[in-house]
Scaffold this active site. Structure first.
Site, PDB file in Angstrom:
ATOM      1  N   GLU A 208      70.434 -49.011  81.918  1.00  0.00           N
ATOM      2  CA  GLU A 208      69.794 -48.989  80.591  1.00  0.00           C
ATOM      3  C   GLU A 208      70.562 -49.827  79.571  1.00  0.00           C
ATOM      4  OE1 GLU A 208      70.224 -46.250  82.430  1.00  0.00           O
ATOM      5  OE2 GLU A 208      68.313 -45.159  82.529  1.00  0.00           O
TER       6      GLU A 208
ATOM      7  N   PHE B 273      66.903 -30.139  82.100  1.00  0.00           N
ATOM      8  CA  PHE B 273      67.355 -31.257  82.928  1.00  0.00           C
ATOM      9  C   PHE B 273      67.151 -32.581  82.183  1.00  0.00           C
ATOM     10  CE2 PHE B 273      66.414 -34.508  86.233  1.00  0.00           C
ATOM     11  CZ  PHE B 273      67.705 -34.592  86.732  1.00  0.00           C
ATOM     12  N   GLN B 274      68.178 -33.391  82.174  1.00  0.00           N
ATOM     13  CA  GLN B 274      68.173 -34.687  81.483  1.00  0.00           C
ATOM     14  C   GLN B 274      67.836 -34.565  79.998  1.00  0.00           C
ATOM     15  OE1 GLN B 274      65.983 -37.610  83.909  1.00  0.00           O
ATOM     16  NE2 GLN B 274      67.930 -38.074  84.914  1.00  0.00           N
TER      17      GLN B 274
ATOM     18  N   LYS C 121      57.869 -35.481  76.376  1.00  0.00           N
ATOM     19  CA  LYS C 121      56.882 -35.791  77.411  1.00  0.00           C
ATOM     20  C   LYS C 121      55.517 -35.192  77.091  1.00  0.00           C
ATOM     21  CE  LYS C 121      56.597 -36.119  82.417  1.00  0.00           C
ATOM     22  NZ  LYS C 121      57.233 -35.759  83.698  1.00  0.00           N
TER      23      LYS C 121
ATOM     24  N   MET D 164      92.096 -62.029  76.710  1.00  0.00           N
ATOM     25  CA  MET D 164      92.442 -61.709  75.324  1.00  0.00           C
ATOM     26  C   MET D 164      93.400 -60.518  75.273  1.00  0.00           C
ATOM     27  SD  MET D 164      91.982 -63.031  72.403  1.00  0.00           S
ATOM     28  CE  MET D 164      90.469 -63.820  71.867  1.00  0.00           C
TER      29      MET D 164
END
Lengths: 197, 590
Positions: free
Chosen positions: B52, B114-115, B164, B484
């Site tokens: 993502e 969940f999630q 949802k 760096m």
């Protein structure tokens, strides 16, 4: 914000033009939507600003807006930043610095009031003394038994501070305060106030 | 138009109505209804990423290279939290991005489902605004508002979190109001105050040692802003320097170009900033990488600051003349007033130009060439030679030495062609950003200048490129170090190179082939030109493993805690000078 001047060697220690800490009262009109208070508070904690007092409630039900009153302390530069950062939040309608607005009309401060409920428990002379003092401070008794009082007091923050301090040796049990509610003096509405520094 | 439809259909319709053609995303349980709509239509193309964060940076690259909002679509919980880095990156660089996240059904919100995560809570400080839509009747309005907020004013990322059940629910879809500027509380100021603009032009007409200091705000303001900036520079004859984010707004081939300023900026740019009597800051924000030591920052100048965000003004540096407004609007007024007043550039400017030429002659970007080992600067000069004259080249970078060298040695001629993570410094930005740019410009040459460490942070997106027939070229300056980090360890920590060397790097050629792309390895300077040509001509994505000198430092540099006129120049950077460049106080700075 730190007012570290002497070893200001980088961008991380702002070269303050003034390190005088000032206390200002800000009025903020916001949409009364979920999370709006979290946005305001998160901005203060995330950017390291102080909150001395905070009060919030819906003030215009039909327009679905709330008024948040924040008392904050910082250098003039930081206070200006706070004002602009608040204004940047999408659900914020109006931000005004009431302290600056008061100064523009040659007043020392805006109108500020706080309400406190104070519980005192005691007997004998201490009890009588508490009651006498409440009278002197124009506090009212809103609950009592033979061994306790609950006082309600309204006034400026320092008056309430003083009242609480005086009561502390007289059986002070607990205190609940609302935080400061404030309005500018005069007939103008908030949006018409002049608060540019 | 009013139509009954499900929340998921509304999402697609709102994207269409807001001109969206591409969405970068990754499916999951809480966004399945939207994905089900996606596959049943052809107007909007979905680019399936591999992580993502990649979707977020791809959307950023897409946005930066087009000026339109980039759109990302991810699921709840880990989908949303993986997006947080990209959102913060877009926030710091003011990149317009609309991120749609799925959420668990409203009746499960708050139950540790969940999630589930508090997406709006987590993303509140890293978005310009965000919404949790609990009722389908609010969804069309919120979606339209999301695009308006993301793209107007100072642009930024927004999140729309959609449970949802709201995606399944049916409601009435309406198009956006014709006048989005009628927003009840959010009204960015576009027009600058005329008295302030007049005062600014007046100051400019009298300046003897003026300098334009421009930033990403010019690019964000659109192509007209860059055009007007060029016009104003031509009219006034003032020299110009730019931040990392502003590169390309004024052409690197332009007569007044001083190069980038700041920590790894050019000597001439930083000296001009230090010695100027008038600084005209346009769409930049006095970042710590720009100012160096603040109490010695441009001590004798009058400062004008044009910015659309009032909170940028007086945040770090006190300015004498603030102008709140959109860069293009303000520049248009400045050009008009300058013309009307028939100002000529002052003869005194000659002295200033002479001084600048002397600084230029210092040749601060010189380095010791080497016939056996590829110097990273040389590699980029050869790359620059290969792409010179082509208008359709988009350069992205990861973060580190290679990024600074790219900014120093690649010339940018037009805005929106340079995609880099400036404010947030996100390693792993470059490859997905190049993919985003390639999606928007399928026939263009999109090159990601990378380091061997950065590229590994989002290397999985090679797979995305192959799947979607995209051909970004990743030009890795491979020195086996986090260059760096190593440089700072040398400067600050007695050259004790704690964990900045990457042992067991992958074979980038085989890795490219494993993904279905092309791998090229170059170890000798003489092989560079042919290999670069081979990379450019390759039809698919390329990993170009350019083995460069391992211990090269990026100069010039303003060491931490130092001022613009205390730069460390390459020819003075002996081991001893490097070891003592930063004093005790400077060591605590990042």
């Amino acid at each position: 914000m730190n007012a570290q001047k002497t070893d200001a060697l980088s961008a991380y220690f702002l070269a303050e033009t003034s390190d005088v800490q000032e206390t200002h009262t800000l009025s903020i009109i916001v949409d009364n939507e979920p999370g709006v208070l979290a946005r305001v508070i998160g901005l203060f904690s995330g950017r390291g600003y102080n909150i001395d007092s905070l009060s919030v409630s819906e003030t215009e039900h039909e327009k679905h807006v709330s008024r948040i009153t924040i008392v904050t302390t910082g250098t003039p530069q930081v206070i200006e930043q706070i004002r602009h950062q608040l204004d940047r939040l999408v659900p914020v309608h109006i931000v005004r610095d009431l302290t600056v607005a008061a100064k523009h009309t040659s007043q020392e401060k805006p109108l500020e009031r706080e309400l406190a409920l104070i519980k005192v428990r005691g007997e004998g002379e201490k009890r009588l003394e508490a009651l006498r003092l409440s009278d002197a401070f124009k506090a009212t008794v809103i609950d009592a038994t033979v061994e306790h009082f609950v006082f309600e007091i309204t006034g400026r923050t320092n008056k309430i501070d003083q009242f609480i301090e005086i009561l502390s040796p007289l059986g002070l049990v607990e205190v609940s305060r609302t935080g400061v509610a404030a309005l500018a003096r005069g007939g103008q509405a908030l949006k018409d106030l002049h608060d540019e520094i | 138009m009013q139509r009954e439809m499900t929340g998921a259909e509304m999402v697609l319709q709102a994207l269409r109505d807001n001109g969206v053609e591409h969405v970068f995303g990754y499916p999951g349980g809480a966004v399945l209804p939207i994905y089900d709509e996606l596959i049943q239509q052809d107007d909007i193309q979905h680019i399936l990423v591999r992580h993502e964060q990649g979707a977020g940076h791809a959307a950023e690259g897409y946005a930066r290279s087009t000026g339109k909002a980039g759109v990302a679509l991810v699921t709840s919980g880990p989908g949303a939290t993986n997006m947080v880095t990209a959102l913060t990156d877009a926030m710091l660089d003011s990149i317009p991005m609309v991120c749609i996240t799925g959420q668990v059904p409203t009746n499960l919100v708050g139950s540790d489902a969940f999630q589930e995560c508090d997406t709006v809570g987590i993303t509140r400080p890293c978005t310009k605004h965000n919404w949790l839509v609990k009722d389908v009747k609010d969804l069309p309005r919120v979606l339209h508002e999301a695009f308006y907020v993301a793209t107007s004013g100072r642009p930024g990322p927004v999140v729309v979190d959609i449970p949802k059940d709201v995606q399944f629910a049916t409601g009435t879809y309406e198009k956006a109001q014709t006048n989005p500027s009628a927003h009840k509380s959010y009204r960015p100021q576009l027009k600058g105050e005329m008295t302030a603009i007049r005062a600014a032009v007046e100051l400019m007409s009298k300046a003897k040692r003026p300098v334009f200091y421009t930033g990403g705000g010019v690019v964000n303001s659109g192509p007209a802003a860059s055009q007007l900036l060029r016009e104003l520079v031509d009219l006034t004859g003032f020299p110009l320097t730019s931040t990392l984010m502003g590169l390309g707004a004024y052409p690197a081939s332009g007569e007044q170009w001083l190069g980038m300023l700041g920590m790894h900026g050019t000597y001439e740019a930083n000296m001009a900033m230090h010695d100027c009597d008038l600084m005209i800051c346009i769409g930049a924000r006095f970042d710590d990488r720009i100012t160096g030591r603040l109490d010695k920052f441009s001590p004798n100048s009058t400062k004008i600051h044009v910015d659309i965000d009032p909170s940028s003004i007086n945040k770090i540096v006190h300015v004498d003349l603030p102008i709140v407004g959109d860069v293009a609007h303000v520049l248009e007024d400045m050009v008009r007033i300058w013309r009307a007043s028939s100002f000529r550039s002052q003869p005194e400017l000659k002295g200033w130009q002479t001084q600048i030429s002397k600084w230029r002659a210092r040749d601060c970007l010189s380095y010791s060439e080497n016939n056996d080992v590829i110097m990273p600067q040389y590699a980029l000069q050869r790359l620059n030679a290969a792409i010179k004259g082509r208008k359709d080249v988009y350069i992205s970078t990861e973060v580190g030495q290679h990024q600074m060298w790219a900014a120093q040695y690649l010339g940018f001629e037009s805005p929106n062609h340079w995609l880099t993570s400036g404010g947030f410094g996100t390693m792993g930005y470059g490859l997905p950003a190049a993919i985003g740019a390639q999606v928007a410009h399928p026939d263009a040459l999109c090159i990601n200048v990378a380091g061997d460490a950065s590229i590994l942070m989002n290397i999985q997106e090679m797979s995305t490129a192959v799947q979607h027939g995209l051909a970004p070229k990743t030009f890795i300056l491979n020195n086996s170090y986090m260059g760096m980090v190593r440089q700072w360890q040398q400067l600050l920590h007695g050259n004790r190179l704690s964990h900045s060397y990457t042992d067991s790097l992958p074979d980038f050629v085989k890795l490219a082939e494993a993904y279905g792309g092309k791998g090229i390895r170059v170890t000798k300077p003489a092989e560079l030109d042919d290999a670069i040509q081979e990379m450019i001509e390759a039809p698919g994505p390329v990993l170009f493993d350019c083995r460069v000198a391992q211990l090269t430092n990026c100069f010039p540099m303003i060491p931490s805690g130092k001022a613009h006129n205390e730069m460390l120049l390459p020819d003075e950077a002996t081991d001893e000078a490097v070891a003592n460049a930063i004093d005790t106080a400077g060591k605590s700075l990042v």
